[in-house]
Design a protein around this motif. Structure first.
Motif, PDB file in Angstrom:
ATOM      1  N   TRP A 138      -6.399   8.567   3.963  1.00 54.09           N
ATOM      2  CA  TRP A 138      -5.132   8.095   4.546  1.00 54.09           C
ATOM      3  C   TRP A 138      -5.171   6.636   4.995  1.00 54.09           C
ATOM      4  CZ3 TRP A 138      -2.555  11.378   2.271  1.00 54.09           C
ATOM      5  CH2 TRP A 138      -2.910  12.738   2.237  1.00 54.09           C
ATOM      6  N   PRO A 139      -6.235   6.193   5.704  1.00 51.87           N
ATOM      7  CA  PRO A 139      -6.244   4.769   6.084  1.00 51.87           C
ATOM      8  C   PRO A 139      -6.163   3.847   4.870  1.00 51.87           C
ATOM      9  CG  PRO A 139      -8.029   5.947   7.177  1.00 51.87           C
ATOM     10  CD  PRO A 139      -7.418   6.909   6.225  1.00 51.87           C
ATOM     11  N   LEU A 140      -6.819   4.267   3.773  1.00 49.36           N
ATOM     12  CA  LEU A 140      -6.782   3.432   2.576  1.00 49.36           C
ATOM     13  C   LEU A 140      -5.384   3.396   1.968  1.00 49.36           C
ATOM     14  CD1 LEU A 140     -10.151   4.210   0.800  1.00 49.36           C
ATOM     15  CD2 LEU A 140      -9.441   2.127   1.948  1.00 49.36           C
ATOM     16  N   LEU A 141      -4.733   4.557   1.920  1.00 49.58           N
ATOM     17  CA  LEU A 141      -3.362   4.582   1.392  1.00 49.58           C
ATOM     18  C   LEU A 141      -2.455   3.712   2.249  1.00 49.58           C
ATOM     19  CD1 LEU A 141      -2.718   8.271   0.288  1.00 49.58           C
ATOM     20  CD2 LEU A 141      -2.826   6.225  -1.143  1.00 49.58           C
ATOM     21  N   ALA A 142      -2.632   3.800   3.568  1.00 49.16           N
ATOM     22  CA  ALA A 142      -1.807   2.988   4.466  1.00 49.16           C
ATOM     23  C   ALA A 142      -2.078   1.503   4.234  1.00 49.16           C
ATOM     24  CB  ALA A 142      -2.091   3.358   5.915  1.00 49.16           C
ATOM     25  N   ALA A 143      -3.373   1.151   4.072  1.00 48.01           N
ATOM     26  CA  ALA A 143      -3.719  -0.253   3.844  1.00 48.01           C
ATOM     27  C   ALA A 143      -3.074  -0.757   2.563  1.00 48.01           C
ATOM     28  CB  ALA A 143      -5.234  -0.423   3.758  1.00 48.01           C
ATOM     29  N   LEU A 144      -3.123   0.080   1.506  1.00 51.58           N
ATOM     30  CA  LEU A 144      -2.521  -0.339   0.238  1.00 51.58           C
ATOM     31  C   LEU A 144      -1.010  -0.472   0.377  1.00 51.58           C
ATOM     32  CD1 LEU A 144      -4.650   1.695  -2.287  1.00 51.58           C
ATOM     33  CD2 LEU A 144      -4.367  -0.782  -2.253  1.00 51.58           C
ATOM     34  N   ALA A 145      -0.390   0.473   1.095  1.00 49.42           N
ATOM     35  CA  ALA A 145       1.066   0.421   1.242  1.00 49.42           C
ATOM     36  C   ALA A 145       1.475  -0.829   2.004  1.00 49.42           C
ATOM     37  CB  ALA A 145       1.564   1.667   1.968  1.00 49.42           C
ATOM     38  N   LEU A 146       0.718  -1.189   3.037  1.00 46.83           N
ATOM     39  CA  LEU A 146       1.096  -2.347   3.853  1.00 46.83           C
ATOM     40  C   LEU A 146       0.595  -3.663   3.238  1.00 46.83           C
ATOM     41  CD1 LEU A 146       2.286  -3.549   6.442  1.00 46.83           C
ATOM     42  CD2 LEU A 146       0.094  -3.141   7.546  1.00 46.83           C
ATOM     43  N   PHE A 147      -0.730  -3.803   3.205  1.00 48.13           N
ATOM     44  CA  PHE A 147      -1.289  -5.087   2.768  1.00 48.13           C
ATOM     45  C   PHE A 147      -1.133  -5.302   1.263  1.00 48.13           C
ATOM     46  CE2 PHE A 147      -3.838  -4.008   6.591  1.00 48.13           C
ATOM     47  CZ  PHE A 147      -3.360  -5.024   7.394  1.00 48.13           C
TER      48      PHE A 147
END
Lengths: 272, 344
Positions: free
Chosen positions: B206-215
């Motif tokens: 999940w943190p990686l998906l969030a990072a990809l979605a944002l950054f």
């Protein structure tokens, strides 16, 4: 279609780090004309050109485009009115001529906007005006210096601005290509009414091709006017510290400057 | 009336667009294949039907644990971390106009690693707290590098040199901490220095998906501005780019991706550095490199981890494989850059 834009510097000072290069300079660029900025090395020609656009923020004073302070104009809007070709742009490795020139359309696009037929037309016109349409698919790295310079000019043309600033557009070009380049700018000025401002090293070409000469000395405006008014023995002495003789150019009727150094002089010294 | 030049330009562009789509589709295809194989193959073979069953949520005896608990999180983690490393690395290389200036060389990853090692050894933190510290410190150190190189804007060479200096400093800090670390912390700390997807859990996704979605979105939105910036600051500004703003956004986006991915897997060696260069070779500079570089990063980590687990005598973390690939390429690149002085 061309709108006449008025570019003005008021008490403009600009420089790098602690050094002030351009000092309290007032200048109004004549709209719809070709203006050449001339002067000795390191007198602030390029700095003036850079600070007339957005490239270099002024230390004091201001630059106005049609009465608006340049730094208040949104950057994209400004880049649709004012184009600038800097001295040493970088061609990304492997990029083709068509792609590079297409990048001149950047100011006309929004974040998600698609490429339009109008963009193609603008790029094609720029390629044809600079006679490089047949090079469209070639990588820029493979071109000669003269061809490459024309590619950069084409990029600036594709931007379709009514005001075009160029920093030494003829460096790296041989005599033939220099004349071709300046002819191109003259065409642009006559056909579209584009206001052209350029830094030029060659006084004689500057006098022949421009309506207005701006002579700079030590970061300040020394004198400004028509080539006949500016290209005089006194101005050349004051600006370059050089003795010279001025004769009428048999080709154009504009003044032409012959430098008088210490060697190879057959006549007796400086005279009008 | 449409001139032949216009027609020629339009035709050329549509060919190039199709080429790019084909390349992206092929890369995505390779990743899907590698992903499927890493779910099926391993110390034991799981047939495709059983894998699909597990993915659908069915309980397949003997397979659900292997695929659902071990292989799937591992493959997902490898793929997503690879995407982050690939995109972030390429963004740095393009921004700094230097293929050597990838975040694993100029100290961005090192900040995250050093913070993690410190957090494990000195206050003795564990689990998610280590990751949080690592991300925060990694970003802080990246911003410090950025601030130190700021002088009327940031230039590539200044940022690279300061990054290399900070990186050397951090390396000595790591060596010092490790020399004083108790033996039981070493194993955990080493993980933060080589990079591995061992012991992947689904909660790391999940943190990686969030990072990809944002950054990742920030980076892709800046892709066109970044391409324009490659022609030099002066011309980019003349074309209406706010160069310092673009640089800051790209820097921030890339640092975010790198820091969060590093906090999940450790700095998987050389992926950030290799992906952009490989993408440039494959796409031949057709459009922005960010997306192809991300896909190549994902492929490198997936395949590298599979090779490290199954093709070697003994099991190695993925960082060892990608590092072994990166070192000769680095030497090749240094020789080439010295000779020709070219960028990506």
């Amino acid at each position: 279609m061309t709108v006449e834009h008025h570019l003005v510097a008021e008490a403009l000072s600009a420089g790098y780090h602690e050094r002030i290069v351009v000092k309290e300079l007032d200048l109004a660029i004549p709209a719809g004309r070709i203006t050449a900025i001339v002067g000795a090395n390191a007198c602030g020609k390029s700095t003036l050109l850079r600070s007339l656009s957005r490239l270099l923020p002024p230390r004091s004073g201001q630059r106005l485009l049609d009465g608006r302070a340049i730094h208040r104009i949104p950057s994209r809007e400004l880049s649709r009115m004012l184009g600038l070709l800097p001295q040493a742009p970088i061609a990304p490795e492997g990029i083709t001529v068509a792609e590079l020139v297409s990048r001149g359309r950047h100011p006309h696009h929004r974040l998600m906007s698609r490429w339009s037929p109008g963009d193609d037309a603008a790029v094609a016109e720029a390629l044809e005006a600079t006679h490089i349409a047949e090079l469209a698919d070639r990588p820029v790295d493979e071109l000669s210096g003269g061809q490459r310079q024309r590619v950069w000019i084409a990029l600036a043309l594709a931007q379709q601005t009514d005001l075009l600033l160029l920093d030494e557009p003829t460096t790296f070009l041989d005599v033939c290509h220099q004349a071709e380049m300046l002819d191109l700018l003259a065409d642009l000025n006559r056909k579209r009414g584009t206001t052209v401002v350029m830094v030029l090293h060659d006084l004689n070409l500057a006098a022949r091709y421009s309506d207005c000469l701006v002579a700079m000395r030590a970061g300040q405006l020394y004198k400004m006017g028509s080539p006949d008014e500016i290209l005089t023995v006194d101005t050349v002495r004051a600006v370059f510290g050089l003795e010279s003789r001025i004769i009428p150019d048999p080709v154009s009727g504009k003044p032409i400057m012959l430098p008088i150094g210490r060697h190879h002089i057959t006549t007796d010294g400086p005279a009008g | 009336m449409i001139s032949p030049t216009i027609r020629h330009l339009a035709a050329g562009r549509s060919i190039r667009r199709r080429q790019r789509q084909v390349i992206l589709a092929l890369l995505a295809g390779v990743i899907c294949l590698a992903f499927a194989l890493s779910l099926m193959l391993g110390k034991s073979f799981v047939p495709s039907g059983a894998v699909l069953g597990v993915l659908r949520g069915e309980n397949v005896p003997g397979m659900s644990f292997i695929v659902g608990q071990l292989r799937l999180p591992r493959a997902l983690l490898a793929m997503l971390a690879g995407l982050c490393f690939g995109m972030g690395g390429a963004a740095f290389q393009i921004l700094l106009r230097n293929p050597l200036a990838s975040p694993d060389i100029i100290g961005i990853n090192m900040g995250t690693s050093a913070a993690a090692v410190f957090a494990i050894v000195v206050p003795g933190l564990e689990g998610a707290m280590v990751s949080v510290c690592a991300v925060a410190a990694g970003m802080a150190i990246a911003m410090a590098i950025y601030a130190l190189s700021f002088r009327q804007g940031v230039t590539g060479s200044r940022l690279s040199l300061i990054g290399i200096g900070v990186s050397a400093m951090l390396q000595s800090v790591i060596a010092w901490i490790l020399s004083r670390a108790p033996a039981w912390d070493l194993q955990e700390a080493m993980r933060w220095l080589t990079g591995s997807v061992n012991g992947a859990g689904i909660d790391q996704i999940w943190p990686l998906l969030a990072a990809l979605a944002l950054f990742g979105t920030v980076l892709l939105a800046q892709a066109r501005n970044l391409e324009t910036l490659r022609m030099g600051d002066d011309l980019a500004v003349a074309l209406g780019i706010r160069s310092n703003r673009t640089r800051f956004m790209v820097f921030g986006g890339a640092v975010g991706l790198m820091a969060i991915a590093t906090s999940m897997t450790g700095p998987i060696a050389a992926v950030a550095f290799l992906s952009g260069s490989i993408a440039a070779r494959i796409t031949g500079n057709n459009g922005s490199l960010l997306l192809p570089a991300g896909l190549i990063g994902a492929g490198l980590v997936l395949v590298g981890d599979y090779a490290g687990q199954n093709l070697m005598p003994g099991r190695y973390p993925v960082g060892v494989e990608t590092g072994a690939l990166g070192a000769p390429y680095l030497i090749y690149l240094i020789l080439r850059v010295n000779r020709g002085g070219d960028s990506l």
